[in-house]
Write a protein that holds these residues in place. Structure first.
Motif, mmCIF file in Angstrom:
data_model
loop_
_atom_site.group_PDB
_atom_site.id
_atom_site.type_symbol
_atom_site.label_atom_id
_atom_site.label_comp_id
_atom_site.label_asym_id
_atom_site.label_seq_id
_atom_site.Cartn_x
_atom_site.Cartn_y
_atom_site.Cartn_z
ATOM 1 N N ASN A 1 0.773 -1.166 0.142
ATOM 2 C CA ASN A 1 0.167 -0.005 -0.295
ATOM 3 C C ASN A 1 0.821 1.409 0.136
ATOM 4 O O ASN A 1 0.190 2.419 -0.583
ATOM 5 C CB ASN A 1 -0.814 -0.091 1.041
ATOM 6 C CG ASN A 1 -2.233 -0.855 1.007
ATOM 7 O OD1 ASN A 1 -2.258 -1.825 0.096
ATOM 8 N ND2 ASN A 1 -2.446 -1.450 2.332
ATOM 9 N N PRO B 1 -8.937 -0.543 3.003
ATOM 10 C CA PRO B 1 -8.369 -1.112 4.113
ATOM 11 C C PRO B 1 -6.675 -0.621 4.215
ATOM 12 O O PRO B 1 -5.818 -1.900 3.883
ATOM 13 C CB PRO B 1 -8.352 -2.701 3.722
ATOM 14 C CG PRO B 1 -8.678 -2.730 2.038
ATOM 15 C CD PRO B 1 -9.115 -0.951 1.849
ATOM 16 N N THR C 1 -18.290 2.415 8.078
ATOM 17 C CA THR C 1 -17.386 2.125 7.082
ATOM 18 C C THR C 1 -15.314 2.842 7.903
ATOM 19 O O THR C 1 -14.316 2.937 6.716
ATOM 20 C CB THR C 1 -16.723 3.540 5.960
ATOM 21 O OG1 THR C 1 -17.043 4.794 6.073
ATOM 22 C CG2 THR C 1 -17.942 2.921 4.612
ATOM 23 N N LEU D 1 -9.939 -3.370 10.076
ATOM 24 C CA LEU D 1 -9.196 -2.762 8.146
ATOM 25 C C LEU D 1 -9.921 -4.659 8.129
ATOM 26 O O LEU D 1 -9.677 -4.698 6.745
ATOM 27 C CB LEU D 1 -7.339 -3.061 8.726
ATOM 28 C CG LEU D 1 -6.555 -3.596 8.060
ATOM 29 C CD1 LEU D 1 -6.548 -1.803 7.508
ATOM 30 C CD2 LEU D 1 -5.453 -3.737 8.716
ATOM 31 N N ARG E 1 -12.897 -3.234 6.571
ATOM 32 C CA ARG E 1 -13.209 -2.253 5.021
ATOM 33 C C ARG E 1 -12.718 -3.159 3.999
ATOM 34 O O ARG E 1 -13.727 -2.548 3.276
ATOM 35 C CB ARG E 1 -11.654 -1.526 5.731
ATOM 36 C CG ARG E 1 -12.549 -0.550 6.385
ATOM 37 C CD ARG E 1 -11.065 1.102 6.722
ATOM 38 N NE ARG E 1 -10.600 0.549 7.701
ATOM 39 C CZ ARG E 1 -8.616 0.966 7.870
ATOM 40 N NH1 ARG E 1 -8.454 2.007 6.660
ATOM 41 N NH2 ARG E 1 -8.356 1.187 8.844
ATOM 42 N N ARG E 2 -11.908 -4.308 4.678
ATOM 43 C CA ARG E 2 -11.774 -5.352 2.873
ATOM 44 C C ARG E 2 -13.857 -5.716 2.007
ATOM 45 O O ARG E 2 -13.461 -6.002 1.385
ATOM 46 C CB ARG E 2 -11.102 -6.621 3.714
ATOM 47 C CG ARG E 2 -9.476 -6.379 3.298
ATOM 48 C CD ARG E 2 -9.051 -7.625 4.034
ATOM 49 N NE ARG E 2 -8.071 -7.834 4.640
ATOM 50 C CZ ARG E 2 -7.010 -6.710 4.481
ATOM 51 N NH1 ARG E 2 -6.726 -6.173 2.942
ATOM 52 N NH2 ARG E 2 -5.982 -6.944 5.616
ATOM 53 N N TYR F 1 -17.323 1.674 -0.406
ATOM 54 C CA TYR F 1 -17.941 2.895 -0.351
ATOM 55 C C TYR F 1 -17.894 4.141 -1.637
ATOM 56 O O TYR F 1 -16.659 4.761 -1.846
ATOM 57 C CB TYR F 1 -17.079 3.180 1.379
ATOM 58 C CG TYR F 1 -17.804 4.487 2.085
ATOM 59 C CD1 TYR F 1 -18.899 4.956 2.118
ATOM 60 C CD2 TYR F 1 -16.938 5.342 2.862
ATOM 61 C CE1 TYR F 1 -18.902 6.064 3.014
ATOM 62 C CE2 TYR F 1 -17.354 6.486 3.113
ATOM 63 C CZ TYR F 1 -18.931 7.456 3.114
ATOM 64 O OH TYR F 1 -18.753 8.087 3.555
ATOM 65 N N PHE G 1 -7.222 2.490 -6.599
ATOM 66 C CA PHE G 1 -7.342 1.602 -5.696
ATOM 67 C C PHE G 1 -7.124 0.276 -5.509
ATOM 68 O O PHE G 1 -8.016 -0.598 -4.386
ATOM 69 C CB PHE G 1 -9.246 2.891 -5.776
ATOM 70 C CG PHE G 1 -9.029 3.712 -5.152
ATOM 71 C CD1 PHE G 1 -9.345 3.722 -3.325
ATOM 72 C CD2 PHE G 1 -9.248 5.330 -5.713
ATOM 73 C CE1 PHE G 1 -9.087 4.846 -2.378
ATOM 74 C CE2 PHE G 1 -8.733 6.271 -4.679
ATOM 75 C CZ PHE G 1 -9.440 6.148 -3.068
ATOM 76 N N GLN H 1 -5.450 -1.126 -6.840
ATOM 77 C CA GLN H 1 -4.100 -1.805 -6.009
ATOM 78 C C GLN H 1 -3.639 -1.763 -4.382
ATOM 79 O O GLN H 1 -3.505 -2.678 -3.570
ATOM 80 C CB GLN H 1 -2.769 -0.800 -6.058
ATOM 81 C CG GLN H 1 -2.444 -1.435 -7.844
ATOM 82 C CD GLN H 1 -1.172 0.399 -7.811
ATOM 83 O OE1 GLN H 1 -0.393 0.353 -7.355
ATOM 84 N NE2 GLN H 1 -0.524 0.581 -8.612
ATOM 85 N N LEU H 2 -4.604 -0.925 -3.772
ATOM 86 C CA LEU H 2 -4.836 -0.923 -2.427
ATOM 87 C C LEU H 2 -5.785 -1.850 -2.264
ATOM 88 O O LEU H 2 -5.415 -2.584 -1.193
ATOM 89 C CB LEU H 2 -5.405 0.607 -2.075
ATOM 90 C CG LEU H 2 -5.141 1.769 -2.484
ATOM 91 C CD1 LEU H 2 -5.585 2.632 -1.368
ATOM 92 C CD2 LEU H 2 -3.120 1.314 -1.768
ATOM 93 N N ARG H 3 -6.293 -2.236 -3.193
ATOM 94 C CA ARG H 3 -7.898 -3.794 -2.873
ATOM 95 C C ARG H 3 -7.356 -5.011 -3.122
ATOM 96 O O ARG H 3 -7.868 -5.561 -3.042
ATOM 97 C CB ARG H 3 -8.527 -3.134 -3.007
ATOM 98 C CG ARG H 3 -9.513 -1.536 -3.006
ATOM 99 C CD ARG H 3 -10.390 -1.814 -1.224
ATOM 100 N NE ARG H 3 -11.442 -0.529 -0.972
ATOM 101 C CZ ARG H 3 -12.149 -0.497 -0.307
ATOM 102 N NH1 ARG H 3 -11.481 -2.053 0.532
ATOM 103 N NH2 ARG H 3 -12.756 0.228 -0.340
ATOM 104 N N ARG H 4 -5.837 -5.134 -4.108
ATOM 105 C CA ARG H 4 -5.461 -6.016 -3.862
ATOM 106 C C ARG H 4 -6.126 -6.935 -4.944
ATOM 107 O O ARG H 4 -6.855 -8.302 -4.637
ATOM 108 C CB ARG H 4 -4.955 -7.169 -2.779
ATOM 109 C CG ARG H 4 -4.511 -6.711 -2.205
ATOM 110 C CD ARG H 4 -2.645 -6.285 -1.702
ATOM 111 N NE ARG H 4 -2.772 -6.445 -0.395
ATOM 112 C CZ ARG H 4 -2.028 -5.107 -0.908
ATOM 113 N NH1 ARG H 4 -2.640 -3.720 -1.510
ATOM 114 N NH2 ARG H 4 -1.519 -4.255 0.625
#
Lengths: 239, 309
Positions: free
Chosen positions: A3, A90, B48, B70, B73-74, B78, B98, B100-103
Motif C-alpha cells: 500500500n 483497507p 466504514t 482493516l 473495510r476489505r 464506499y 484503488f 492496488q490498495l484493494r489487492r
C-alpha cells in the motif's frame, strides 16, 4: 508495504501532473548552479577545491523548497475529502503518511542527483578532497529529509496548502534558530538548544565528519515528525 | 451482514446519532432516509471505520468496524456523499490506484469490466478534473464496486445526475441485490420505493421507523383516508360525517371536497356513501387515498421534532 508503495507512486505521478515538481526542481538547480559558479570564481587560482559553501547555501534554499514539496500532500486530501475514500480502503494511517513522505523524498533526490555534475567537474579540473563531498551529500540528504518530514507534519495539521507551507516554514525557522538562541542562554539550557538546532548538526558533514550523533538527530526528527503526522491524521477524525 | 447495536456518536456534547440499532441481511437493499443533518452520513462513516463511535458497536461481515477495522473495510465498498476524487488522475489511473490498495486480482480486466458496468468505457483515459458531475458520480460508484465487495455503502448515489442517469444508476444498484448487500442514503422518497426492499427512517439521530416501503405506505403509522366530493355542500356535512364510527377527522377543502381520515386498516366507504345519500348532497366522487411516503416521512420527522421541543 504494498500500500505504501502504491501511495508513493501515486503521489510521484501527481507531482509530475502539476507544475510543482518542475518548478521546484528547476529552482533548486538554478540556485545550486549560481552557488557553484560563485564558488568556482572565488576559488579560482587557489589550492582549495571544495563544495563546502554550496552545501551551506543550499540548506537555505531547502527552507522554501521542502515546504513547497510537502504542502499539498495531506492538506489537499483533507480539504477535498479524498482522505475519506483513502482511509476507508483497507489502508493504515502510517502507510498513507509514510508513502506520501517517501514520494517527497524521492522527488527531492532528483535535483540532488543532478547536482552531482558539480563534484564531477571539480574532480576533473581540480584535486578536491573527496571525504567532505561524500559527507556533504549525506548531510544534505539527511537534512532535506528531516525538512520534508516537518513539512508532512505541517500538511497534516492544515486543510489549506498555503497554511501548511507557512506553518512548515515557521517550524523550520524556529528549529534553525535554536542555535542562535543558545548564544544568549546559560549552560544547561544552551546545550539543549544547541542540540536541538537543526543546522548545528549539519556543519560537521560538509567538513567530512560523519558523526553518529548527527545522523541519529536527523533520523529522530524524521521519526518524531512522521509519528506526530500519523497521530494528527487519527485525531482529526476523533473530534 | 451488517449489525448495528446502540450506536451513539457525539460531536462535542451534541449527539449526531443516538442509540441506533438495526441489522441488514445478506443480499438486501436498505434505504436510509432522513432530512439533512439527521445522522445518515455519520452512521455511514462509522460503518466504514472513518469515524469511531462514541459508544455502541457495529459489525460488517462479522467484523467489528472499530476493533477489526482493516478486515471489515476489505468487505465494504464506499461512495461518500460528495464523491471526492483526485482531479489530476485519469479514470483508469484512479481505479488502478484503488485496485492496488484493494489487492484486486487481474486488475486490468476488472477495471475494464467495472468501467463498462458504470458506463465509463469512453472516459477511461479522461482526466477526472474534466469530467461532468454525472461521470464523476460513476467513477465514485466504479471505485466502490471495484473489489466486488460484500457490502456497498452509498451516500446519496443519485444526487446531481440527470433523469436518464438516475434511472441507470438505480437499475445498476437493483441488479446488485442478492449477491451484494447495499445501504444507500437518500432524501428522494420515490427512489426508496423504487430501489429498496426496506427503509430505515432516521431523524435527529434516531431511527423513527423501519419497514418495507409498501408496508410503511399501507399502514405503519397508518391513517387511511377517503377523498369525497359532493355537488351541494352544506354546513352540517362535517358534523354528520364525524358521527360515523371509525372516522377520526374530516377536513373541508372547499368546493364540496372533503378529506376524511379513518382508523388504520378500516374501510368506511359504505357508511360514508350512505350518509351522503341520506343527506341528499349529491355524491360526485369518492375514493380511498393511502398516504404517500412523503407524508409518512413528514409526519414521522415533524411530529418527532415537535415532541423534542
Amino acid at each position: 508495504m504494498l500500500n505504501m508503495i502504491a501511495i508513493m507512486r501515486k503521489e510521484l505521478r501527481s507531482y509530475f501532473a502539476s507544475p510543482v515538481a518542475y518548478v521546484v526542481i528547476a529552482a533548486f538547480l538554478v540556485m545550486a548552479g549560481v552557488f557553484f559558479a560563485i564558488l568556482v570564481r572565488a576559488q579560482a587560482g587557489t589550492v582549495e577545491a571544495s563544495l563546502d559553501i554550496v552545501f551551506g547555501n543550499v540548506t537555505v534554499v531547502l527552507l522554501v523548497v521542502a515546504p513547497a514539496l510537502t504542502m499539498r500532500l495531506l492538506a489537499e486530501e483533507q480539504k477535498s475529502g479524498t482522505i475519506e475514500v483513502l482511509l476507508t480502503a483497507p489502508v493504515q494511517d502510517w502507510e498513507v503518511v509514510v508513502g506520501k513522505y517517501l514520494a517527497s523524498v524521492v522527488l527531492f533526490l532528483v535535483p540532488v542527483a543532478l547536482t552531482l555534475v558539480y563534484p564531477a567537474v571539480l574532480l576533473h579540473y581540480a584535486n578536491p578532497d573527496v571525504g567532505p563531498m561524500i559527507g556533504g551529500y549525506l548531510g544534505l540528504i539527511l537534512f532535506g529529509s528531516a525538512f520534508l518530514a516537518v513539512g508532512v507534519l505541517a500538511s497534516s495539521l492544515a486543510q489549506n496548502q498555503v497554511v501548511a507551507a507557512l506553518l512548515a516554514v515557521a517550524i523550520l525557522i524556529a528549529m534553525w534558530l535554536m542555535g542562535a538562541f543558545a548564544g544568549s542562554a546559560r549552560p544547561p539550557v544552551s546545550d539543549i538548544l544547541n542540540y536541538l538546532s537543526i543546522i548545528g548538526h549539519y556543519s560537521d558533514f560538509s567538513r567530512g565528519l560523519v558523526d553518529t550523533r548527527d545522523i541519529v538527530y536527523y533520523l529522530s526528527v524524521i521519526a518524531i515528525a512522521l509519528f506526530l503526522a500519523i497521530r494528527s491524521l487519527e485525531t482529526r477524525r476523533w473530534t | 451482514m451488517i449489525e448495528v447495536e446502540n450506536l451513539t456518536k457525539y460531536y462535542g456534547t451534541h449527539p449526531a446519532i443516538e442509540d441506533v440499532t438495526f441489522t441488514v441481511n445478506k443480499g438486501e437493499i436498505v434505504g436510509f432516509l432522513g432530512p439533512n443533518g439527521a445522522g445518515k452520513t455519520t452512521t455511514m462513516r462509522i460503518l466504514t471505520s472513518f469515524l469511531p463511535p462514541s459508544s455502541g458497536s457495529a459489525r460488517v461481515a462479522g467484523f467489528d468496524v472499530f476493533q477489526d477495522s482493516l478486515e471489515s473495510r476489505r468487505h465494504i465498498g464506499y461512495m461518500p456523499e460528495t464523491v471526492p476524487l483526485y482531479p489530476e488522475m485519469t479514470v483508469y489511473e484512479y481505479l488502478d490506484f484503488f485496485g492496488q490498495l484493494r489487492r484486486v486480482p487481474r486488475r486490468g480486466q476488472r477495471i475494464t469490466a467495472v468501467a463498462e458496468m458504470c458506463g465509463l468505457e469512453d472516459m477511461i483515459d479522461a482526466r477526472i478534473g474534466r469530467l461532468s458531475k454525472g461521470y464523476r458520480q460513476r467513477v465514485g460508484l466504479a471505485q466502490a464496486l471495484l473489489h466486488d465487495p460484500d457490502v456497498l455503502i452509498l451516500d446519496e448515489p443519485t444526487v446531481g445526475l440527470d433523469p436518464r442517469q438516475i434511472i441507470e444508476v438505480r437499475q445498476l444498484i437493483k441488479s446488485l441485490a442478492g449477491e451484494h448487500t447495499v445501504i444507500l442514503s437518500t432524501h428522494i422518497l420515490p427512489e426508496v420505493s423504487m430501489v429498496c426492499q426496506r427503509v430505515l427512517i432516521i431523524n435527529e439521530g434516531r431511527i423513527v421507523a423501519e419497514d418495507t416501503p409498501d408496508r410503511l405506505k399501507a399502514s405503519l403509522q397508518g391513517v387511511d383516508r377517503v377523498h369525497l366530493e359532493v355537488r351541494r355542500p352544506t354546513a352540517e356535512i362535517v358534523g354528520r360525517l364525524q358521527k360515523i364510527p371509525g372516522v377520526q377527522a374530516v377536513q373541508d377543502r372547499g368546493d364540496g371536497v372533503y378529506e376524511i381520515e379513518c382508523a388504520p386498516n378500516t374501510d368506511h366507504r359504505e357508511e360514508i356513501a350512505a350518509t351522503v345519500i341520506q343527506g341528499g348532497w349529491g355524491l360526485l366522487e369518492m375514493r380511498q387515498v393511502s398516504m404517500s411516503l412523503e407524508e409518512i416521512f413528514l409526519k414521522l420527522t415533524t411530529s418527532d421534532a415537535q415532541e423534542q421541543e
